[in-house]
Scaffold this motif. Structure first.
Motif, PDB file in Angstrom:
ATOM      1  N   GLY A   1       0.831  -1.188   0.000  1.00 16.82           N
ATOM      2  CA  GLY A   1       0.000   0.000   0.000  1.00 16.82           C
ATOM      3  C   GLY A   1       0.865   1.236   0.000  1.00 16.82           C
ATOM      4  N   PRO A   2       0.247   2.413  -0.011  1.00 22.76           N
ATOM      5  CA  PRO A   2       1.028   3.647  -0.053  1.00 22.76           C
ATOM      6  C   PRO A   2       2.061   3.708   1.074  1.00 22.76           C
ATOM      7  N   TYR A   3       3.303   3.934   0.687  1.00 24.22           N
ATOM      8  CA  TYR A   3       4.414   4.131   1.626  1.00 24.22           C
ATOM      9  C   TYR A   3       4.611   2.946   2.571  1.00 24.22           C
ATOM     10  N   TYR A   4       4.241   1.751   2.120  1.00 26.83           N
ATOM     11  CA  TYR A   4       4.338   0.599   3.019  1.00 26.83           C
ATOM     12  C   TYR A   4       4.752  -0.675   2.271  1.00 26.83           C
ATOM     13  N   VAL A   5       5.876  -1.224   2.669  1.00 29.17           N
ATOM     14  CA  VAL A   5       6.322  -2.522   2.179  1.00 29.17           C
ATOM     15  C   VAL A   5       6.254  -3.468   3.372  1.00 29.17           C
ATOM     16  N   SER A   6       5.387  -4.460   3.271  1.00 26.05           N
ATOM     17  CA  SER A   6       5.233  -5.373   4.398  1.00 26.05           C
ATOM     18  C   SER A   6       6.357  -6.403   4.399  1.00 26.05           C
ATOM     19  N   GLU A   7       6.580  -6.948   5.565  1.00 24.96           N
ATOM     20  CA  GLU A   7       7.591  -7.985   5.708  1.00 24.96           C
ATOM     21  C   GLU A   7       6.967  -9.175   6.404  1.00 24.96           C
TER      22      GLU A   7
ATOM     23  N   CYS B   1       0.358   1.657 -12.452  1.00 23.03           N
ATOM     24  CA  CYS B   1       1.722   1.884 -12.946  1.00 23.03           C
ATOM     25  C   CYS B   1       2.824   1.856 -11.892  1.00 23.03           C
ATOM     26  N   ASP B   2       2.545   1.851 -10.630  1.00 30.12           N
ATOM     27  CA  ASP B   2       3.588   1.762  -9.607  1.00 30.12           C
ATOM     28  C   ASP B   2       3.025   0.950  -8.454  1.00 30.12           C
ATOM     29  N   ASN B   3       3.163  -0.370  -8.577  1.00 29.19           N
ATOM     30  CA  ASN B   3       2.467  -1.267  -7.664  1.00 29.19           C
ATOM     31  C   ASN B   3       3.394  -2.392  -7.199  1.00 29.19           C
ATOM     32  N   CYS B   4       2.823  -3.435  -6.655  1.00 27.96           N
ATOM     33  CA  CYS B   4       3.604  -4.557  -6.131  1.00 27.96           C
ATOM     34  C   CYS B   4       4.452  -5.219  -7.209  1.00 27.96           C
ATOM     35  N   HIS B   5       3.939  -5.308  -8.422  1.00 26.28           N
ATOM     36  CA  HIS B   5       4.713  -5.880  -9.526  1.00 26.28           C
ATOM     37  C   HIS B   5       5.932  -5.000  -9.825  1.00 26.28           C
TER      38      HIS B   5
ATOM     39  N   ALA C   1      15.034  -2.203  -3.013  1.00 29.67           N
ATOM     40  CA  ALA C   1      13.724  -2.004  -3.640  1.00 29.67           C
ATOM     41  C   ALA C   1      12.661  -1.738  -2.574  1.00 29.67           C
ATOM     42  N   SER C   2      12.758  -2.438  -1.460  1.00 27.25           N
ATOM     43  CA  SER C   2      11.780  -2.265  -0.375  1.00 27.25           C
ATOM     44  C   SER C   2      11.902  -0.898   0.274  1.00 27.25           C
ATOM     45  N   ILE C   3      13.118  -0.428   0.463  1.00 26.48           N
ATOM     46  CA  ILE C   3      13.322   0.916   1.024  1.00 26.48           C
ATOM     47  C   ILE C   3      12.763   1.962   0.069  1.00 26.48           C
ATOM     48  N   LEU C   4      13.069   1.816  -1.226  1.00 27.30           N
ATOM     49  CA  LEU C   4      12.565   2.756  -2.230  1.00 27.30           C
ATOM     50  C   LEU C   4      11.040   2.780  -2.250  1.00 27.30           C
ATOM     51  N   TYR C   5      10.420   1.616  -2.282  1.00 25.79           N
ATOM     52  CA  TYR C   5       8.961   1.565  -2.372  1.00 25.79           C
ATOM     53  C   TYR C   5       8.280   1.952  -1.063  1.00 25.79           C
ATOM     54  N   GLY C   6       9.015   1.956   0.019  1.00 25.83           N
ATOM     55  CA  GLY C   6       8.477   2.474   1.271  1.00 25.83           C
ATOM     56  C   GLY C   6       8.296   3.980   1.250  1.00 25.83           C
ATOM     57  N   THR C   7       8.825   4.628   0.206  1.00 20.90           N
ATOM     58  CA  THR C   7       8.693   6.089   0.060  1.00 20.90           C
ATOM     59  C   THR C   7       7.727   6.463  -1.057  1.00 20.90           C
ATOM     60  N   ARG C   8       7.071   5.477  -1.641  1.00 25.72           N
ATOM     61  CA  ARG C   8       6.232   5.739  -2.815  1.00 25.72           C
ATOM     62  C   ARG C   8       4.747   5.555  -2.537  1.00 25.72           C
ATOM     63  N   MET C   9       3.978   6.308  -3.299  1.00 28.27           N
ATOM     64  CA  MET C   9       2.532   6.166  -3.301  1.00 28.27           C
ATOM     65  C   MET C   9       2.176   4.963  -4.174  1.00 28.27           C
TER      66      MET C   9
END
Length: 172
Positions: free
Chosen positions: A56-62, A108-112, A95-103
């Motif tokens: 989800g927005p600004y969140y990469v789960s672990e 076009c900018d999702n889990c894939h 990649a996880s750090i980068l996507y933790g900063t993204r909406m």
């Protein structure tokens, strides 16, 4: 290394604890996957099998996917990464750090995209052109189900939906 070939001996997959070393994992997204079974939620796992997914927005789960336990997986090999396991884990972490900063954006900018960024970062198979369409098709065609339950969870809602539509089309 295995005496029989040049393939590395990979850590085992532990389905019970959702540990998928060196894998891309996939799970259905309610309603969306029911209508289009090749569309779902994707994550990438570390060398120890811990799942990382842009949930989800600004969140990469672990260690816990945003839409439930994986139903499909695609096993990759660290031999296709120049730096091996260390480079694999570093690329997943970056990649996880980068996507933790993204909406998050469904189109076009999702889990894939998160998984593609990790694969590009590690230059998996010497490629830097991984993208969401390639990954979607790759897991749909080559991915394995975690078991019969994974197959049912993926396809039963779609079959019910198509059957219901067919029934309504015939009798209405």
């Amino acid at each position: 290394m295995d005496d029989q070939s040049d393939r590395p001996v990979l850590p085992p997959i532990n389905f019970e604890n959702d540990r998928f070393p060196y894998c891309i994992v996939w799970t259905p997204i309610p309603v969306l996957t029911w209508l289009l079974p090749m569309i779902g939620h994707m994550g990438i796992c570390t060398s120890t099998g811990i799942i990382r997914d842009f949930a989800g927005p600004y969140y990469v789960s672990e260690d816990k996917m945003g839409f439930g336990r994986p139903t499909r997986y695609l096993r990759l090999s660290p031999k296709n990464v120049a730096g091996g396991p260390a480079e694999w884990d570093e690329a997943v972490a970056k990649a996880s750090i980068l996507y933790g900063t993204r909406m998050h954006n469904l189109f076009c900018d999702n889990c894939h995209s998160h998984v593609a960024t990790a694969l590009c970062g590690m230059r998996y198979n010497r490629q830097t052109s991984w993208n969401m369409v390639v990954l979607c098709l790759w897991i749909f065609v080559c991915g394995r189900y975690v078991g019969f339950g994974g197959f049912i969870k993926t396809w039963l809602p779609f079959v019910i939906f198509v059957s219901l539509c067919s029934f309504l089309a015939v009798y209405l």
